[in-house]
Scaffold this active site. Sequence first.
Site, short mmCIF file in Angstrom:
data_model
loop_
_atom_site.label_atom_id
_atom_site.label_comp_id
_atom_site.label_asym_id
_atom_site.label_seq_id
_atom_site.Cartn_x
_atom_site.Cartn_y
_atom_site.Cartn_z
CD1 TRP A 274 5.73 80.12 81.68
CD2 TRP A 274 6.54 80.34 83.75
NE1 TRP A 274 6.96 79.52 81.71
CE2 TRP A 274 7.49 79.63 82.97
CE3 TRP A 274 6.84 80.59 85.09
CZ2 TRP A 274 8.70 79.19 83.48
CZ3 TRP A 274 8.05 80.15 85.60
CH2 TRP A 274 8.96 79.46 84.81
CD GLU B 118 11.95 94.51 76.75
OE1 GLU B 118 13.13 94.24 77.00
OE2 GLU B 118 11.60 95.54 76.16
CB CYS C 193 14.10 87.38 82.49
SG CYS C 193 13.73 88.86 83.43
CE LYS D 220 -0.72 83.87 74.56
NZ LYS D 220 -0.41 82.81 75.54
N GLY E 47 0.27 79.58 73.26
CA GLY E 47 1.07 80.42 72.38
C GLY E 47 0.94 80.02 70.93
P1 NAD Z 1 7.59 81.59 76.15
O1 NAD Z 1 8.40 82.30 75.15
O2 NAD Z 1 7.41 80.13 76.01
O3 NAD Z 1 6.09 82.20 76.18
C1 NAD Z 1 5.86 83.58 76.39
C2 NAD Z 1 4.49 83.94 75.84
O4 NAD Z 1 4.51 83.73 74.43
C3 NAD Z 1 3.34 83.09 76.39
O5 NAD Z 1 2.19 83.87 76.53
C4 NAD Z 1 3.14 82.06 75.29
O6 NAD Z 1 1.83 81.54 75.25
C5 NAD Z 1 3.41 82.90 74.05
N1 NAD Z 1 3.80 82.13 72.87
C6 NAD Z 1 4.43 80.94 72.80
N2 NAD Z 1 4.60 80.55 71.51
C7 NAD Z 1 4.08 81.54 70.75
C8 NAD Z 1 3.97 81.75 69.33
N3 NAD Z 1 4.43 80.87 68.46
N4 NAD Z 1 3.39 82.90 68.89
C9 NAD Z 1 2.93 83.82 69.78
N5 NAD Z 1 2.99 83.67 71.12
C10 NAD Z 1 3.56 82.55 71.60
O7 NAD Z 1 8.19 81.96 77.56
P2 NAD Z 1 7.75 81.44 78.99
O8 NAD Z 1 8.24 80.04 79.16
O9 NAD Z 1 6.33 81.75 79.24
O10 NAD Z 1 8.60 82.43 79.94
C11 NAD Z 1 9.93 82.25 80.26
C12 NAD Z 1 10.84 83.04 79.35
O11 NAD Z 1 10.54 84.43 79.40
C13 NAD Z 1 12.28 82.92 79.76
O12 NAD Z 1 13.10 82.84 78.63
C14 NAD Z 1 12.52 84.22 80.52
O13 NAD Z 1 13.86 84.58 80.65
C15 NAD Z 1 11.75 85.17 79.67
N6 NAD Z 1 11.43 86.43 80.37
C16 NAD Z 1 12.05 87.58 79.96
C17 NAD Z 1 11.80 88.77 80.66
C18 NAD Z 1 12.45 90.08 80.29
O14 NAD Z 1 12.00 91.10 80.76
N7 NAD Z 1 13.49 90.09 79.48
C19 NAD Z 1 10.92 88.76 81.75
C20 NAD Z 1 10.32 87.58 82.10
C21 NAD Z 1 10.57 86.40 81.40
#
Ligand code: NAD
Length: 517
Positions: free
Chosen positions: A184, A283, A317, A208, A241
């Site tokens: 998000w 990522e 991130c 997604k 997710g």
């Molecule tokens: P999250 O891991 O909770 O969710 C990310 C996505 O995965 C969402 O679409 C979510 O619905 C989906 N998801 C959640 N559980 C799942 C499952 N069991 N199976 C499949 N999909 C699932 O992360 P968030 O809270 O949305 O975002 C923040 C995180 O993302 C932080 O850790 C941030 O550092 C990281 N991030 C990394 C980068 C990068 O480029 N390295 C960039 C942006 C954000």
Amino acid sequence: MSTTTLKPTDIQAFTAEDFSPPDAFVNFCTNGGQPLDSIIGGKRVPGSMNAAIDVINPGTKEVLARVAEMGYDEVNLAVECGYQAYHGGWKRTSVEERAALVLKLVELFERDKDVFLACEILNGGKVSELAEGDMGVVRRSAEYFVGIARKALFGDSVAIRVGKRMNGYTHVEPWGVVAGIIPWNYPVVLTAWFMMPALMAGNCIIIKPSEETPLSALYFAKLAEEAGFPAGVINVLPGRGELTGKFISEHPGIRYISFTGSPGVGQAILQAADKHGTRVKREMGGNGSAIVCSDADPELVARMIGRNVNQHYGQTCSTIHRVFAERSVFEDFLEASQGFFKELVIGNQAKRGTQLGPVINSRQPQRIMEGIAFAKAKGADAILEGGHALVPGCDGYYLKPTLLRSPTGSNCNPSEVFHAFVNVQPVDSVEQALQFANNTLYGLGSSVWTKDLELGQRIAKQFRDGTGQVNCHNTVADGIPYAGQGISGGPGGGVSCTDTLRDYLQTKAIYVSEYPG
Ligand code: NAD
């Protein structure tokens, strides 16, 4: 490299201008009083689960839109529609045909930029200065991958003699149907970073979006139809997710998944997908560090680091959560940091002057408070306590910034906290700082701040991170991979580089022997 003569006071936190949503955004969200459907195979699909998610403004808790949640049947349907589109013609499109559609989509994106800004500001909780910056990424990413695809080898390589009567060559083609699972915090940027290379490689895609911020992906799908993408090439499936995301990661028809999000979820997706052989690139989050060298101007660097810490209020991130400052500058650095964070204007993200807006949802404050409590239990002293903040007239998720001072060598915040949260520690030398900075499982991005660019580069190369930076942080550029190490990412080529296009292509070895008769 040119030298600039910035004064500390020139450096300010990302700041909001007043923002009101355009009618197009309001109408899109209102949708005649119905939840917004997914877009699968060019059609609006309400979903068999009969479930909808409230999409809110985290600064006010106002419900901006309702979005239908997609289940197992819709993931199946999207895979089916994706393959119909792929085998029905998309697979045979030329790079130029794909480029024309992608660039048309960018044109429409720019026409409706205000709608995307509203998504980032009102739903994502971002201040306009940062959200405006995000908008430029879409064209840059599209043009970059159009350029890379024009030079890439698709199809057959030149055959080589590999045996007496045998030739061998490689055949490069798209995977077919690939999925992007998006978080998000930067929905527009991260959707573009997935969509542009995946499409230019010739795949049909399933997006997604995060359940917190699904609006921009759905609007992209609407524009894709207007741009003339064949039905089924771009499918957008909103949902949680643990449901929609899980069904995607468990679907054997999806040949490749690009995941951006937290390490825990990335690990779960890798395990689920590995059971049926779907490749995954990830990522993931970081726990970035910054080293302040004794030759740095502590006041100037404190403000530079503060601006980076507070980029999207620390919900970036590779944000800096850990600072190691050499003793000779430590006290001055801490004092200047305190000044910077105390000055931050906490407020609604759509109001002029706000610099620290709301966190994304009701779960984040708890997680952030736990990070603060953990660090204090491990010996950190609070210079600025953090905690809930009140913004008159706005019932949102507001928190104050946290500045901690911790003893040398203590590992007070081993996990990503994801807020304007920074823990500063005195160190005896740059080498000691490097050792502490590398004492983490993460490895996304770290920085070193010094006038000595030789020393800076030497240190930057020794971080255990995918990105090492000298006198800058949160940096990305097309042509240079953005990729985490440790629990922050991999495998795969990272984003925004030539290897990224390769991630979305498969290479087969073909051997041809003369008929043995
Ligand atoms: P999250 O891991 O909770 O969710 C990310 C996505 O995965 C969402 O679409 C979510 O619905 C989906 N998801 C959640 N559980 C799942 C499952 N069991 N199976 C499949 N999909 C699932 O992360 P968030 O809270 O949305 O975002 C923040 C995180 O993302 C932080 O850790 C941030 O550092 C990281 N991030 C990394 C980068 C990068 O480029 N390295 C960039 C942006 C954000």
